[in-house]
Design an enzyme around this catalytic site. Structure first.
Site, mmCIF file in Angstrom:
data_model
loop_
_atom_site.group_PDB
_atom_site.id
_atom_site.type_symbol
_atom_site.label_atom_id
_atom_site.label_comp_id
_atom_site.label_asym_id
_atom_site.label_seq_id
_atom_site.Cartn_x
_atom_site.Cartn_y
_atom_site.Cartn_z
ATOM 1 C CG ASP A 7 -0.108 -12.031 -39.811
ATOM 2 O OD1 ASP A 7 1.131 -12.008 -39.704
ATOM 3 O OD2 ASP A 7 -0.762 -11.064 -40.247
ATOM 4 C CG HIS A 156 1.685 -6.220 -45.450
ATOM 5 N ND1 HIS A 156 2.544 -6.636 -44.453
ATOM 6 C CD2 HIS A 156 2.464 -5.955 -46.521
ATOM 7 C CE1 HIS A 156 3.781 -6.605 -44.903
ATOM 8 N NE2 HIS A 156 3.762 -6.205 -46.148
ATOM 9 C CG ASP A 161 0.238 -11.376 -44.329
ATOM 10 O OD1 ASP A 161 0.132 -11.251 -45.570
ATOM 11 O OD2 ASP A 161 0.711 -10.486 -43.604
#
Length: 180
Positions: A7, A156, A161
């Site tokens: 991510d 976030h 994540d």
């Protein structure tokens, strides 16, 4: 299957104009999340000529990463070769792979590197297959749907994540009848 779940957090939505401010990743080996094999770093966002990009207020409100937090962080030019080596050509998984993969391809090209995972898998697409009657497939909704929880302060942020995306990937693969 062995995969790298990753991510990114960024300064905005455009791989051509915006920069990466954080990368998080974890390996899944033989269907097991290997958190001890994680990759996590803040990144000082820069333009191709090395000028520091400022993190817009709106982006900071999403991920909580401030300009002060990345001031001493390595640049993407420093981090990218290391992260590509970490991926090592393995298949990759991301929640909305088009976004994360787009940033990786654009940055690799910018610095003369190659982003070449064996394949790319998207937990948004897997969620649509597993839950075809549902309209929402963002990570927060998917986590709720699958009974997964983010670590405090983890939503976030790249590694927070990634932890949820990795678990969601394994559960989605099971739900659609594919051995991960």
């Amino acid at each position: 299957m062995n995969v790298v779940v990753f991510d990114l957090e960024t300064t905005g939505l455009s791989p051509e104009r915006d920069g990466i401010v954080e990368i998080g990743a974890v390996r899944i080996v033989d269907g097991q999340v290997q958190e001890h094999l994680k990759y996590e770093t803040l990144v000082r966002p820069t333009t191709p000529d090395g000028q520091t990009l400022m993190i817009p207020w709106r982006a900071e409100q999403v991920h909580g990463i401030s300009n002060a937090m990345v001031r001493a962080a390595p640049t993407i030019a420093e981090v990218l070769p290391e992260f590509i080596e970490y991926v090592n050509g393995w298949p990759v998984v991301a929640h909305n792979i088009g976004f994360d993969g787009g940033f990786m391809r654009a940055n690799a090209q910018r610095y003369g590197l190659t982003w070449a995972p064996a394949s790319e898998h998207c937990t948004v697409q897997l969620s649509r297959r597993a839950f075809p009657k549902e309209r929402a497939h963002n990570l927060t909704v998917l986590a709720d749907r699958l009974g997964l929880n983010f670590a405090p302060g983890g939503r976030h942020r790249s590694f927070g994540d990634v932890q949820v995306t990795a678990q969601a990937y394994l559960r989605l693969m099971e739900l659609i009848g594919v051995r991960a």
